[in-house]
Design a protein around this motif. Structure first.
Motif, PDB file in Angstrom:
ATOM      1  N   SER A  17       0.796  -1.224   0.000  1.00 32.68           N
ATOM      2  CA  SER A  17       0.000   0.000   0.000  1.00 32.68           C
ATOM      3  C   SER A  17       0.827   1.271   0.000  1.00 32.68           C
ATOM      4  N   VAL A  18       0.227   2.336  -0.557  1.00 35.27           N
ATOM      5  CA  VAL A  18       0.697   3.693  -0.363  1.00 35.27           C
ATOM      6  C   VAL A  18       0.151   4.139   0.990  1.00 35.27           C
ATOM      7  N   ASP A 120       0.720  -2.279  -8.426  1.00 35.99           N
ATOM      8  CA  ASP A 120       1.977  -2.204  -9.170  1.00 35.99           C
ATOM      9  C   ASP A 120       2.494  -0.765  -9.213  1.00 35.99           C
ATOM     10  N   ALA A 121       3.721  -0.641  -9.718  1.00 40.13           N
ATOM     11  CA  ALA A 121       4.385   0.668  -9.755  1.00 40.13           C
ATOM     12  C   ALA A 121       3.637   1.655 -10.643  1.00 40.13           C
ATOM     13  N   GLU A 122       3.069   1.188 -11.738  1.00 39.30           N
ATOM     14  CA  GLU A 122       2.350   2.103 -12.637  1.00 39.30           C
ATOM     15  C   GLU A 122       1.133   2.704 -11.946  1.00 39.30           C
ATOM     16  N   MET A 123       0.397   1.893 -11.206  1.00 43.14           N
ATOM     17  CA  MET A 123      -0.770   2.395 -10.477  1.00 43.14           C
ATOM     18  C   MET A 123      -0.333   3.377  -9.390  1.00 43.14           C
ATOM     19  N   ALA A 124       0.818   3.127  -8.780  1.00 43.88           N
ATOM     20  CA  ALA A 124       1.318   4.011  -7.719  1.00 43.88           C
ATOM     21  C   ALA A 124       1.597   5.418  -8.235  1.00 43.88           C
ATOM     22  N   THR A 125       1.926   5.557  -9.521  1.00 45.35           N
ATOM     23  CA  THR A 125       2.241   6.879 -10.075  1.00 45.35           C
ATOM     24  C   THR A 125       1.053   7.828 -10.040  1.00 45.35           C
ATOM     25  N   ALA A 165       9.169   4.798  -8.094  1.00 42.99           N
ATOM     26  CA  ALA A 165      10.392   4.240  -7.504  1.00 42.99           C
ATOM     27  C   ALA A 165      10.091   3.467  -6.224  1.00 42.99           C
ATOM     28  N   LEU A 166       9.131   3.941  -5.426  1.00 43.76           N
ATOM     29  CA  LEU A 166       8.773   3.217  -4.205  1.00 43.76           C
ATOM     30  C   LEU A 166       8.267   1.817  -4.490  1.00 43.76           C
TER      31      LEU A 166
END
Length: 168
Positions: A17-18, A120-125, A165-166
């Motif tokens: 999670s964020v 995933d990283a793309e969704m986190a952006t 990056a996270l």
């Protein structure tokens, strides 16, 4: 000038999670009301309809245009004024997101810790900058500042690479 990202990556209730914190010089009951009462939510993010005692409500965001689909929010745990665990699903879509909001109070200061699952990283952006923006809107609403003065363009895409990056 873009605000600096403050979020981090953690496993919360078993989900990657964020996680973002915000502090308020307010009693915990006031911050709880700001995140659970539809009219108070409407000041910074959106409104819900329905009866939460059924275990779900229909939520519609109000700061992302008029064509935003409502989301069904299922309430898994509600321990006022300290913790609420939810999942959301946009009507007609498959993605399910897990949310956890926890509040603590010490000496008149309430800390809100918010998390949303990120696959995933793309969704986190998008998710990371989005919650930085909305939680800053919450702070503005609760401190009497001009919520409309905050612009999503100051958060996205400026913070996207930090969140990519996270979760890379």
């Amino acid at each position: 000038m873009s605000p600096s990202p403050t979020g981090r990556r953690e496993t919360r209730d078993g989900h990657d999670s964020v996680v973002v914190d915000r502090t308020f010089h307010a009693p915990i009951a006031s911050v709880w009301a700001a995140i659970t009462e539809s009219d108070r939510l409407g000041r910074w993010i959106g409104t819900w309809t329905g009866d939460p005692t059924t275990g779900s409500v229909l939520f519609r965001m109000n700061a992302e245009g008029d064509d935003i689909q409502p989301e069904t929010f299922t309430i898994h745990e509600c321990d006022p004024p300290r913790r609420i665990s939810l999942t959301s699903q946009v009507v007609g879509q498959e993605n399910v997101f897990h949310f956890l909001v926890e509040l603590t109070e010490a000496a008149g200061t309430t800390t809100l810790t918010f998390s949303q699952s990120v696959p995933d990283a793309e969704m986190a952006t998008g998710v990371g900058p989005g919650w930085e923006y909305y939680l800053d809107r919450l702070v503005a609403a609760e401190t009497g500042a001009d919520v409309a003065a905050l612009s999503f363009d100051d958060y996205f895409p400026a913070q996207s690479e930090y969140y990519r990056a996270l979760f890379a």
